[in-house]
Design a protein around this motif. Structure first.
Motif, PDB file in Angstrom:
ATOM      1  N   GLU A  65     -58.613-160.516  17.626  1.00  0.00           N
ATOM      2  CA  GLU A  65     -58.971-161.630  16.751  1.00  0.00           C
ATOM      3  C   GLU A  65     -57.947-162.762  16.880  1.00  0.00           C
ATOM      4  O   GLU A  65     -58.319-163.941  16.927  1.00  0.00           O
ATOM      5  CB  GLU A  65     -59.061-161.154  15.292  1.00  0.00           C
ATOM      6  N   SER A  66     -56.668-162.420  16.980  1.00  0.00           N
ATOM      7  CA  SER A  66     -55.617-163.434  17.161  1.00  0.00           C
ATOM      8  C   SER A  66     -55.809-164.181  18.473  1.00  0.00           C
ATOM      9  O   SER A  66     -55.660-165.399  18.528  1.00  0.00           O
ATOM     10  CB  SER A  66     -54.233-162.782  17.130  1.00  0.00           C
ATOM     11  N   LYS A  67     -56.125-163.432  19.543  1.00  0.00           N
ATOM     12  CA  LYS A  67     -56.354-164.068  20.844  1.00  0.00           C
ATOM     13  C   LYS A  67     -57.555-165.001  20.782  1.00  0.00           C
ATOM     14  O   LYS A  67     -57.526-166.102  21.329  1.00  0.00           O
ATOM     15  CB  LYS A  67     -56.579-163.003  21.929  1.00  0.00           C
ATOM     16  N   LYS A  68     -58.609-164.564  20.116  1.00  0.00           N
ATOM     17  CA  LYS A  68     -59.822-165.377  19.991  1.00  0.00           C
ATOM     18  C   LYS A  68     -59.516-166.658  19.223  1.00  0.00           C
ATOM     19  O   LYS A  68     -59.952-167.743  19.606  1.00  0.00           O
ATOM     20  CB  LYS A  68     -60.903-164.560  19.265  1.00  0.00           C
ATOM     21  N   GLN A  69     -58.739-166.534  18.134  1.00  0.00           N
ATOM     22  CA  GLN A  69     -58.373-167.709  17.341  1.00  0.00           C
ATOM     23  C   GLN A  69     -57.480-168.652  18.142  1.00  0.00           C
ATOM     24  O   GLN A  69     -57.643-169.868  18.075  1.00  0.00           O
ATOM     25  CB  GLN A  69     -57.681-167.278  16.050  1.00  0.00           C
ATOM     26  N   ALA A  70     -56.539-168.100  18.902  1.00  0.00           N
ATOM     27  CA  ALA A  70     -55.645-168.925  19.723  1.00  0.00           C
ATOM     28  C   ALA A  70     -56.451-169.666  20.788  1.00  0.00           C
ATOM     29  O   ALA A  70     -56.198-170.844  21.064  1.00  0.00           O
ATOM     30  CB  ALA A  70     -54.573-168.064  20.371  1.00  0.00           C
ATOM     31  N   LYS A  71     -57.426-168.981  21.384  1.00  0.00           N
ATOM     32  CA  LYS A  71     -58.267-169.609  22.409  1.00  0.00           C
ATOM     33  C   LYS A  71     -59.110-170.724  21.792  1.00  0.00           C
ATOM     34  O   LYS A  71     -59.235-171.799  22.367  1.00  0.00           O
ATOM     35  CB  LYS A  71     -59.158-168.547  23.058  1.00  0.00           C
ATOM     36  N   GLN A  72     -59.665-170.472  20.614  1.00  0.00           N
ATOM     37  CA  GLN A  72     -60.458-171.501  19.925  1.00  0.00           C
ATOM     38  C   GLN A  72     -59.583-172.703  19.583  1.00  0.00           C
ATOM     39  O   GLN A  72     -59.996-173.850  19.769  1.00  0.00           O
ATOM     40  CB  GLN A  72     -61.107-170.939  18.662  1.00  0.00           C
ATOM     41  N   LYS A  73     -58.359-172.450  19.099  1.00  0.00           N
ATOM     42  CA  LYS A  73     -57.437-173.541  18.753  1.00  0.00           C
ATOM     43  C   LYS A  73     -57.086-174.361  19.999  1.00  0.00           C
ATOM     44  O   LYS A  73     -57.084-175.589  19.962  1.00  0.00           O
ATOM     45  CB  LYS A  73     -56.169-172.954  18.113  1.00  0.00           C
TER      46      LYS A  73
ATOM     47  N   ASN B 130     -55.366-153.310  17.362  1.00  0.00           N
ATOM     48  CA  ASN B 130     -56.092-153.836  18.513  1.00  0.00           C
ATOM     49  C   ASN B 130     -57.107-154.884  18.067  1.00  0.00           C
ATOM     50  O   ASN B 130     -57.212-155.944  18.677  1.00  0.00           O
ATOM     51  CB  ASN B 130     -56.774-152.695  19.276  1.00  0.00           C
ATOM     52  N   GLN B 131     -57.841-154.605  16.989  1.00  0.00           N
ATOM     53  CA  GLN B 131     -58.801-155.578  16.471  1.00  0.00           C
ATOM     54  C   GLN B 131     -58.081-156.851  16.039  1.00  0.00           C
ATOM     55  O   GLN B 131     -58.548-157.954  16.308  1.00  0.00           O
ATOM     56  CB  GLN B 131     -59.576-155.002  15.288  1.00  0.00           C
ATOM     57  N   HIS B 132     -56.950-156.700  15.370  1.00  0.00           N
ATOM     58  CA  HIS B 132     -56.173-157.856  14.929  1.00  0.00           C
ATOM     59  C   HIS B 132     -55.686-158.661  16.133  1.00  0.00           C
ATOM     60  O   HIS B 132     -55.756-159.887  16.137  1.00  0.00           O
ATOM     61  CB  HIS B 132     -54.995-157.412  14.058  1.00  0.00           C
ATOM     62  N   SER B 133     -55.217-157.965  17.167  1.00  0.00           N
ATOM     63  CA  SER B 133     -54.748-158.622  18.381  1.00  0.00           C
ATOM     64  C   SER B 133     -55.888-159.390  19.053  1.00  0.00           C
ATOM     65  O   SER B 133     -55.708-160.533  19.470  1.00  0.00           O
ATOM     66  CB  SER B 133     -54.168-157.588  19.346  1.00  0.00           C
TER      67      SER B 133
END
Length: 193
Positions: free
Chosen positions: A42-50, A37-40
């Protein structure tokens, strides 16, 4: 040693070992789920930032950043903690608070930002009414928002005038609300309970 006692001790030891294995496995499964869940997240946050980093300067001015739902404001945030750096709108809604951000000195290119509270005075809705002088600029901005929101929320449903995106806690509606005299779009971000 009594043979019955020895069998009992072996049986008890066996049950104890099985119990420990079950508990260890349950703990590991919970830890694995939390890590996933934390990885998911973090991935969403990185995708949103990108997605935000790759968007146009105008979209970045309107959205302010990739934190929160939009303009760095999150669902459930207390209305009194909204830190807008633009001026209050001339007319205020009966419920909530509205701000206006001008993009130039003409007063023809701007976004009205309205924050709507729930019964606990926490943000549950955010409206962006964006008007630009030229229809072509509105079409370009609409295309930019479609790409940006698609990168965050996945495929939207709708037509050329209105598109809806949803995830587990947010619904976004992008709609063409302009007229030939006043080209513009509206974005409505709504908290899903």
């Amino acid at each position: 040693m009594n043979p019955k006692s020895s069998v009992f001790h072996h049986f008890f030891a066996f049950i104890l070992i099985i119990s420990l294995l079950i508990i260890t496995n349950a703990c590991q499964t919970t830890t694995d789920k939390q890590e996933a869940n934390q990885h998911s997240q973090e991935s969403k946050k990185q995708a949103k930032q990108k997605a935000w980093d790759e968007s146009t300067p105008l979209l970045q001015r309107i959205t302010l950043g990739s934190a929160g739902v939009i303009r760095n404001v999150s669902w459930g945030q207390d209305m009194s903690t909204i830190a807008e750096k633009v001026e209050l709108s001339e007319t205020q809604p009966s419920v909530g608070k509205s701000y206006t951000q001008f993009f130039d000195e003409t007063d023809l290119n701007f976004v009205d930002i309205t924050y709507l509270p729930d019964e606990n005075n926490q943000v549950k809705g955010i409206l962006l009414n964006i008007f630009l002088e030229e229809q072509d600029e509105v079409l370009d901005l609409t295309a930019n928002f479609k790409e940006y929101l698609g990168n965050i929320y996945g495929n939207g449903r709708g037509n050329a005038k209105k598109i809806v995106w949803k995830n587990e806690n947010t619904q976004v509606i992008l709609e063409d609300v302009g007229t030939p005299k006043d080209p513009g779009i509206q974005l409505v971000f709504s908290k899903i309970n």
